[in-house]
Design a protein around this motif. Structure first.
Motif, PDB file in Angstrom:
ATOM      1  N   ILE A 357       0.853  -1.184   0.000  1.00  0.00           N
ATOM      2  CA  ILE A 357       0.000   0.000   0.000  1.00  0.00           C
ATOM      3  C   ILE A 357       0.890   1.236   0.000  1.00  0.00           C
ATOM      4  CG2 ILE A 357      -1.691   1.319   1.318  1.00  0.00           C
ATOM      5  CD1 ILE A 357      -2.739  -1.301   2.429  1.00  0.00           C
ATOM      6  N   ASN A 358       0.587   2.188  -0.844  1.00  0.00           N
ATOM      7  CA  ASN A 358       1.283   3.462  -0.863  1.00  0.00           C
ATOM      8  C   ASN A 358       0.386   4.537  -0.279  1.00  0.00           C
ATOM      9  OD1 ASN A 358       3.551   2.391  -2.003  1.00  0.00           O
ATOM     10  ND2 ASN A 358       3.033   2.993  -4.104  1.00  0.00           N
ATOM     11  N   SER A 359       0.983   5.513   0.365  1.00  0.00           N
ATOM     12  CA  SER A 359       0.230   6.624   0.953  1.00  0.00           C
ATOM     13  C   SER A 359       0.766   7.937   0.424  1.00  0.00           C
ATOM     14  CB  SER A 359       0.319   6.605   2.481  1.00  0.00           C
ATOM     15  OG  SER A 359      -0.282   5.442   3.006  1.00  0.00           O
ATOM     16  N   GLU A 360      -0.143   8.838   0.072  1.00  0.00           N
ATOM     17  CA  GLU A 360       0.220  10.183  -0.367  1.00  0.00           C
ATOM     18  C   GLU A 360      -0.259  11.176   0.683  1.00  0.00           C
ATOM     19  OE1 GLU A 360      -1.417  10.962  -4.153  1.00  0.00           O
ATOM     20  OE2 GLU A 360      -0.353   9.342  -5.187  1.00  0.00           O
ATOM     21  N   PHE A 361       0.617  12.086   1.061  1.00  0.00           N
ATOM     22  CA  PHE A 361       0.286  13.099   2.053  1.00  0.00           C
ATOM     23  C   PHE A 361       0.184  14.454   1.357  1.00  0.00           C
ATOM     24  CE2 PHE A 361       2.191   9.599   4.238  1.00  0.00           C
ATOM     25  CZ  PHE A 361       1.505   9.493   5.433  1.00  0.00           C
ATOM     26  N   PHE A 362      -0.653  15.332   1.912  1.00  0.00           N
ATOM     27  CA  PHE A 362      -0.971  16.587   1.241  1.00  0.00           C
ATOM     28  C   PHE A 362      -0.666  17.782   2.145  1.00  0.00           C
ATOM     29  CE2 PHE A 362      -3.634  13.261  -0.452  1.00  0.00           C
ATOM     30  CZ  PHE A 362      -3.557  13.446  -1.827  1.00  0.00           C
ATOM     31  N   ASP A 363      -0.361  18.896   1.489  1.00  0.00           N
ATOM     32  CA  ASP A 363      -0.134  20.154   2.206  1.00  0.00           C
ATOM     33  C   ASP A 363      -1.021  21.261   1.647  1.00  0.00           C
ATOM     34  OD1 ASP A 363       0.990  20.574  -0.249  1.00  0.00           O
ATOM     35  OD2 ASP A 363       2.921  21.290   0.493  1.00  0.00           O
ATOM     36  N   GLN A 364      -2.131  20.881   1.043  1.00  0.00           N
ATOM     37  CA  GLN A 364      -3.008  21.859   0.402  1.00  0.00           C
ATOM     38  C   GLN A 364      -3.975  22.470   1.414  1.00  0.00           C
ATOM     39  OE1 GLN A 364      -4.590  19.102  -2.428  1.00  0.00           O
ATOM     40  NE2 GLN A 364      -3.265  19.798  -4.077  1.00  0.00           N
ATOM     41  N   LEU A 365      -4.329  23.720   1.146  1.00  0.00           N
ATOM     42  CA  LEU A 365      -5.258  24.468   1.983  1.00  0.00           C
ATOM     43  C   LEU A 365      -6.535  24.717   1.185  1.00  0.00           C
ATOM     44  CD1 LEU A 365      -5.444  25.914   4.775  1.00  0.00           C
ATOM     45  CD2 LEU A 365      -4.653  27.987   3.623  1.00  0.00           C
ATOM     46  N   HIS A 366      -7.670  24.277   1.742  1.00  0.00           N
ATOM     47  CA  HIS A 366      -8.957  24.450   1.077  1.00  0.00           C
ATOM     48  C   HIS A 366      -9.923  25.199   1.990  1.00  0.00           C
ATOM     49  CE1 HIS A 366      -7.401  21.041  -1.329  1.00  0.00           C
ATOM     50  NE2 HIS A 366      -8.171  21.513  -2.293  1.00  0.00           N
ATOM     51  N   VAL A 367     -10.933  25.781   1.362  1.00  0.00           N
ATOM     52  CA  VAL A 367     -12.036  26.401   2.093  1.00  0.00           C
ATOM     53  C   VAL A 367     -13.329  25.785   1.584  1.00  0.00           C
ATOM     54  CG1 VAL A 367     -13.432  28.486   2.230  1.00  0.00           C
ATOM     55  CG2 VAL A 367     -11.022  28.595   2.781  1.00  0.00           C
ATOM     56  N   TRP A 368     -14.137  25.313   2.511  1.00  0.00           N
ATOM     57  CA  TRP A 368     -15.457  24.774   2.175  1.00  0.00           C
ATOM     58  C   TRP A 368     -16.503  25.816   2.522  1.00  0.00           C
ATOM     59  CZ3 TRP A 368     -18.797  21.357   5.726  1.00  0.00           C
ATOM     60  CH2 TRP A 368     -19.970  20.959   5.057  1.00  0.00           C
ATOM     61  N   ASN A 369     -17.109  26.430   1.494  1.00  0.00           N
ATOM     62  CA  ASN A 369     -18.192  27.385   1.710  1.00  0.00           C
ATOM     63  C   ASN A 369     -19.447  26.595   2.050  1.00  0.00           C
ATOM     64  OD1 ASN A 369     -20.502  29.189   1.087  1.00  0.00           O
ATOM     65  ND2 ASN A 369     -18.892  30.603   0.452  1.00  0.00           N
TER      66      ASN A 369
END
Length: 669
Positions: A357-369
């Motif tokens: 199993i491979n895992s990808e990690f994220f550093d993105q910033l989102h806004v949920w309106n």
């Protein structure tokens, strides 16, 4: 992330990777597989005795004290929140730290003084015992309410879940345990929010070391009558599935839920054939990353209802949010901010083959309106190099403001209102000044890049600034708990400010989860010696970066098929004023204050009894409406600003606002 042996990465362990509250059991099972049952402390440690010892230590504190200290030590599954009574303070409580060999739990309360850039540690004779995976929320009265959490033996062979309920006065730092006859069962990984005088609690899980049970029950605490309610819905009524690690935000008509993580039973081939040639199936627990959204509609009891009457609730399923982060990810945390959920990080597990199993990690910033049910990705913006807009004519603005005020007073007189304008002006001026004030604090590094990818970071928003505390990253079986905190100005997005940062401690567990031979131990010891000589802490690998997508929608229109519920829609056919590109909150309200006051007056004429008729309250409500609109349109306006700057347009100025300079357009090149 390197591939892992499938046998050492069962479905039970994959669940722990997705949510930090469950990660402890992963390490426990790996230790059990590699070193045998004799290495487990399940039979040797009495959790009740450990908790009793903590209680004795707690009783030695005679009074509440608050003293300067270093920033909190590295920890995960803590809780961070902006103080409801002081906009220049953050509060942090609890958490745990796992170094690969043993787990340490905390029950210290920290206060971060934003203006002074100082940390304070609070000690109290009456505070919750050490825990992680708990939840807390603010109330309408300005208190903080905390429930549940978990505690384990050092080697995580035995778990204990709390069902205690606490109230914290953020001003005095005083804890009070709330005793009730009936309340939610013990759990961790749940979420809490508030609505009116109610505290809402939903979901979570219970870990018995042998299995993990996910929950889908809703509990409502009445802060006026000091009573828990557990609304029971008819069997056929729709409601969210069992889950933990989701987002739960307040709403003017109830609450809104998004996402989460759980495991569901399913069947899979066992790889064997029956005598008749058929496949033998077995029951497995499949990890599920939820991407659904639900609206919890709450109706308060009527005024003539008997005391203690519970509110009426109904779950309403919404459509999947537009532009949801892709790929789906677990361990994403959100902080509520002015009708929006600000999300950061996460992890996506990919099963490439039967081998690993491979895992990808994220550093993105989102806004949920929340109202629009739409996600926007936020990108950092470099400081503008174009010339700043010239100051408006103060005298003409003051004159327009006086005329607006006189017109407002005439309208209020017709409604038999009364009040004072000066106090309201002072209040709003202070709030608008706060949005533009540059705080004087020690200079610290400011990066034009998001912090390292991670999941289960703790987020809090205070005074329009997002704070990112801690988080977890994994490489092989090595777990990194970040010992740092960062801040991002959500209005400017002009970089990531370091609050504090310390090097990571060395991992004391196995790097691959398999049996460690003597040669491997020698290599590990040599590596550790090299790390000690370099004194550089644990190095983090270079991670995959993700390009920022181009904005696809910069209009204010709403997808008519977006919602399945009838949440009030404030965007379709909206005739209210909208902010312009490069226009800050102060300028927006100065330009549109009359429009917003007219909106409030119209509500009064229509019989809305919730609006105070005084000038002070009317102007305050008008500013609140303008501020809500400014933030609601922030992502679209930001996209327009980026497009116009790319086209060489530095400012948008209304000719009507320029007054006597309207004929001097040629001076601006």
């Amino acid at each position: 992330m390197g591939k892992k042996d499938k046998k050492s990465k069962t479905a039970e362990q994959k669940a722990r990777v997705a949510a930090k509250q469950e990660k402890k059991a992963t390490q426990k099972e790996k230790k059990g597989k590699t070193k045998g049952v004799t290495d487990s402390d399940a039979e040797d440690v009495d959790l009740e005795a450990i908790r009793a010892e903590y209680e004795q230590q707690q009783a030695q504190f005679l009074k509440i004290t608050e003293s300067p200290c270093e920033p909190p030590s590295a920890r995960s599954s803590a809780t961070v929140i902006g103080s409801p009574t002081n906009t220049r303070e953050l509060l942090l409580f609890g958490g745990e730290y796992f170094n690969g060999a043993s787990a340490t739990f905390h029950n210290d309360l920290f206060v971060y003084l934003i203006d002074k850039d100082e940390w304070r540690k609070v000690t109290s004779p009456n505070s919750p015992l050490p825990r992680s995976g708990h939840a807390w929320t603010r109330s309408i009265a300005g208190d903080l309410y905390l429930f549940g959490g978990e505690f384990s033996s050092p080697k995580q062979g035995t778990f204990y879940h709390y069902n205690d309920f606490w109230k914290l006065d953020p001003s005095t730092r005083e804890w009070t345990r709330i005793e009730t006859k009936k309340g939610p069962p013990a759990r961790s990984g749940h979420r809490m929010t508030h609505f009116k005088a109610y505290i809402l609690l939903f979901g979570g899980f219970q870990d018995t070391s042998q299995q993990t049970k996910y929950l889908q029950d809703l509990w409502i605490y009445d802060t006026h009558h000091y009573t828990w309610y557990n609304p029971l819905l008819p069997p056929a009524t729709q409601k969210p599935d069992s889950r933990s690690s989701f987002s739960l935000h307040p709403h003017e008509a109830g609450a809104v839920l998004y996402g989460g993580y759980s495991r569901v039973k399913t069947t899979a081939s066992a790889g064997k054939l029956t005598k008749g040639g058929g496949q033998i199936s077995r029951s497995v627990l499949k990890p599920v990353v939820h991407q659904d959204s639900w609206f919890l509609r709450i109706a308060q009891p009527s005024q003539d209802a008997p005391a203690g009457t519970p509110p009426t609730i109904r779950w309403e399923r919404r459509k999947k949010p537009v532009n949801s982060p892709n790929p789906s990810r677990a361990g994403v945390t959100q902080a509520y901010h002015k009708g929006r959920g600000v999300a950061f990080g996460g992890v996506h597990d990919v099963e490439d083959s039967e081998e690993g199993i491979n895992s990808e990690f994220f550093d993105q910033l989102h806004v949920w309106n929340i109202e629009r049910n739409r996600f926007f990705q936020l990108a950092l913006r470099r400081p503008r190099t174009a010339a700043k807009r010239q100051a408006d004519d103060r005298s003409s603005r003051k004159g327009r403001g006086k005329l607006d005020e006189e017109d407002l007073l005439r309208n209020l007189a017709a409604l038999e209102a009364k009040g004072s304008v000066e106090t309201a002006d002072t209040t709003m001026e202070q709030r608008m000044d706060d949005s533009d004030t540059v705080q004087t604090r020690p200079a610290k590094p400011k990066l034009f890049a998001m912090p390292h990818p991670r999941f289960n970071a703790q987020l809090a928003v205070q005074d329009d600034v997002l704070y990112i505390f801690g988080g977890t990253y994994e490489q092989g079986d090595r777990e990194y708990t970040f010992d740092e905190m960062w801040s991002v100005d959500l209005g400017k997005l002009d970089g990531v400010q370091e609050v504090y940062r310390r090097e990571l401690d060395n991992w004391q567990g196995s790097d691959n989860g398999s049996s460690v031979s003597e040669s491997d131990e020698d290599e590990q010891s040599e590596d550790e010696d090299m790390d000690d000589e370099d004194n550089a802490g644990v190095p983090l690998p270079v991670t995959k970066t993700y390009p920022i997508p181009e904005p696809k929608d910069t209009t204010f229109s709403e997808d008519p098929d977006m919602l399945e519920t009838d949440i009030p829609d404030s965007v379709v056919a909206d005739t209210r004023p909208h902010p312009r590109p490069f226009e800050n909150l102060r300028e927006f309200f100065a330009r549109t204050s009359t429009n917003w006051q007219d909106v409030m007056l119209e509500k009064i004429r229509s019989g809305d009894s919730s609006i105070n008729h005084s000038v002070k309250e009317l102007r305050k409500n008008a500013f609140d409406q303008a501020e809500t609109m400014w933030w609601d349109c922030r992502e679209e306006v930001t996209a327009l600003e980026d497009e116009q700057e790319a086209a060489g347009i530095g400012d948008i100025v209304s000719i009507a606002d320029r007054g006597h300079e309207a004929g001097a357009a040629g001076k601006r090149r």
